[in-house]
Design a protein around this motif. Sequence first.
Motif, PDB file in Angstrom:
ATOM      1  N   TYR A  55       1.036  -1.153  -0.011  1.00 36.01           N
ATOM      2  CA  TYR A  55       0.015   0.057   0.048  1.00 36.01           C
ATOM      3  C   TYR A  55       0.941   1.158  -0.060  1.00 36.01           C
ATOM      4  CZ  TYR A  55      -3.116  -3.607   1.021  1.00 36.01           C
ATOM      5  OH  TYR A  55      -3.851  -4.992   1.195  1.00 36.01           O
ATOM      6  N   ALA A  56       2.021   1.300   0.587  1.00 36.44           N
ATOM      7  CA  ALA A  56       2.937   2.407   0.737  1.00 36.44           C
ATOM      8  C   ALA A  56       4.399   1.666   0.870  1.00 36.44           C
ATOM      9  CB  ALA A  56       2.352   3.275   1.841  1.00 36.44           C
ATOM     10  N   LYS A  57       5.039   2.122  -0.030  1.00 32.52           N
ATOM     11  CA  LYS A  57       6.541   1.607  -0.046  1.00 32.52           C
ATOM     12  C   LYS A  57       7.451   2.782   0.624  1.00 32.52           C
ATOM     13  CE  LYS A  57       6.568  -1.755  -2.830  1.00 32.52           C
ATOM     14  NZ  LYS A  57       6.919  -2.228  -3.920  1.00 32.52           N
ATOM     15  N   SER A  58       7.025   2.708   2.178  1.00 30.94           N
ATOM     16  CA  SER A  58       7.746   3.377   3.109  1.00 30.94           C
ATOM     17  C   SER A  58       8.198   2.428   4.499  1.00 30.94           C
ATOM     18  CB  SER A  58       6.964   4.599   3.604  1.00 30.94           C
ATOM     19  OG  SER A  58       7.387   5.279   4.569  1.00 30.94           O
ATOM     20  N   ASP A  59       9.460   2.843   4.842  1.00 33.02           N
ATOM     21  CA  ASP A  59      10.000   2.136   6.001  1.00 33.02           C
ATOM     22  C   ASP A  59       9.377   2.574   7.206  1.00 33.02           C
ATOM     23  OD1 ASP A  59      11.463   0.513   4.100  1.00 33.02           O
ATOM     24  OD2 ASP A  59      13.146   1.890   4.308  1.00 33.02           O
ATOM     25  N   ARG A  60       8.420   3.700   7.222  1.00 34.89           N
ATOM     26  CA  ARG A  60       8.121   4.135   8.506  1.00 34.89           C
ATOM     27  C   ARG A  60       7.067   3.473   9.194  1.00 34.89           C
ATOM     28  NH1 ARG A  60       6.279  10.594   7.903  1.00 34.89           N
ATOM     29  NH2 ARG A  60       7.114  10.613  10.005  1.00 34.89           N
ATOM     30  N   LEU A  99       9.401  13.612   2.660  1.00 36.64           N
ATOM     31  CA  LEU A  99      10.442  13.220   2.600  1.00 36.64           C
ATOM     32  C   LEU A  99      10.892  12.152   3.591  1.00 36.64           C
ATOM     33  CD1 LEU A  99      12.775  16.032   1.255  1.00 36.64           C
ATOM     34  CD2 LEU A  99      11.509  14.354  -0.184  1.00 36.64           C
ATOM     35  N   LYS A 100      10.498  12.377   4.826  1.00 29.52           N
ATOM     36  CA  LYS A 100      10.567  11.232   5.854  1.00 29.52           C
ATOM     37  C   LYS A 100       9.656   9.904   5.297  1.00 29.52           C
ATOM     38  CE  LYS A 100      10.610  14.344   9.934  1.00 29.52           C
ATOM     39  NZ  LYS A 100       9.949  14.750  11.259  1.00 29.52           N
ATOM     40  N   THR A 101       8.640  10.217   4.816  1.00 23.69           N
ATOM     41  CA  THR A 101       7.699   9.023   4.315  1.00 23.69           C
ATOM     42  C   THR A 101       8.435   8.509   3.063  1.00 23.69           C
ATOM     43  OG1 THR A 101       5.555  10.204   5.040  1.00 23.69           O
ATOM     44  CG2 THR A 101       5.685   8.174   3.537  1.00 23.69           C
ATOM     45  N   PHE A 102       8.926   9.443   2.003  1.00 19.57           N
ATOM     46  CA  PHE A 102       9.325   8.885   0.605  1.00 19.57           C
ATOM     47  C   PHE A 102      10.536   9.541   0.224  1.00 19.57           C
ATOM     48  CE2 PHE A 102       4.854   8.373  -0.058  1.00 19.57           C
ATOM     49  CZ  PHE A 102       4.657   7.033   0.000  1.00 19.57           C
ATOM     50  N   PRO A 103      11.743   9.265   0.989  1.00 18.50           N
ATOM     51  CA  PRO A 103      13.142   9.896   0.822  1.00 18.50           C
ATOM     52  C   PRO A 103      13.487   9.774  -0.729  1.00 18.50           C
ATOM     53  CG  PRO A 103      13.452   8.140   1.895  1.00 18.50           C
ATOM     54  CD  PRO A 103      12.096   8.092   1.940  1.00 18.50           C
TER      55      PRO A 103
END
Length: 434
Positions: A172-177, A329-333
């Motif tokens: 759903y979201a390519k984020s490491d957060r 940018l925290k979500t998607f650097p």
Amino acid sequence: MSTDRTSATNPGHAPSWYAHSANDKRVRDPLVGELSADVCIIGAGFTGISAALQLAENGYSVIVVEGERVGYGASGRNGGQIVNGYSRDLETIARRYGQDKADALGKMSLEGGAIIRERVAKYGIQCDLVDGGFFAAFTDKQIREMAHVKAHWEKHGHDGLEMVSKSDVGKYAKSDRYAGGMIDKRGGHIHPLNLVLGEAAAVESLGGRIFENSRVIDLKMGANPVVKTDKGQVTAKYVLVCGNAYMTGLLPKITDKMMPVSSQVMATEQLDAKFIQDLLPANYCVEDANYVLDYYRRTADNRLLYGGGIGYGGQDPANLTGVIRPNMLKTFPQLKDVKIDFAWSGNFALTLTRIPHMGKLADNVFFSHGDSGHGVTTTHLLGKILGETVNGHASRFDVWSSLQAYPFPGGKTFRVPLTMLGAWWYGMRDKLGV
């Protein structure tokens, strides 16, 4: 929302991607002279237009007066997310108002999204409707809270929820957060300005009249109330007040129980289709679980639309992208070199209880406002209920109007700093994971 910057391609609207990409940019005439109708509606946002369409479909003559443009306020500037429910969960509503009220609101809680989908299909509204929403959790505590909400929602018939493990977040979201989350298959996203413009066109196709640049300066109560603008007036059997966060000063009985709150949104340049699909593979909209949350989604032309931040009292930051871009940018650097094409701000109406405020000023003058950040679906529901009430079916209105609303503590002078202090406290709890 900011009023000192307007769209170059769609004058009178904020400089948003929505205004830039609107399907219908025609400017409607202002109200001039004296007119009459069965119902006069103040405000051409989601609430007012939803009520107007409900009434026009039932044969009423309807006039809508709007101080700016159709969808000028939050209805045409929001994140475009179909989020079911309200800004407070049904358990909180039960504790405050009783289980019977919670059950009644629970029965209505999925209706706003259903109304949107029904009208999009019925009137062929081109508003980029996509199904599916993802609630993203940062902590195990937030995941446990989501699981609890899911179980409670299911008692009220919501069968579209599924928990998402950390290993599946990337669908759903390519984020490491994120530590996990929950999807809502009954959620979704739309181009909100095109939705309200399409609904407005549907009102007009049924004989309703909409006047822009017609700010109301007075409302005279009586057997046939009169709505006055600077160049005209409408005499009606009923008046519906649907001005929300932009109805400052006209009716203190309403406006004293709400606070305008700004949120900031931006849209990137158009991205490579594969690149943005990799970021959001399911094309679900996303919002996180923090008290002051971020929300984002793909647009139909492959931009990332990202929102967040909050300004109590409706105050805008001097640098909109300076507020939102760091969080993006925290979500998607991987977006560090991406340009921002559009940035805008807008106000929604917040109540002290975070529950919408409905009521009546007279036996033939009704109002609804204060959707408190969940307005896309709730406004459609409450607008329809206003229409039902005029049509003699007030049982659902009576439920909502029985929910007590309160003025903000501190009055107009101190309500903003006191609310900011509360937001700071909950923000710290999010950061600390407690």
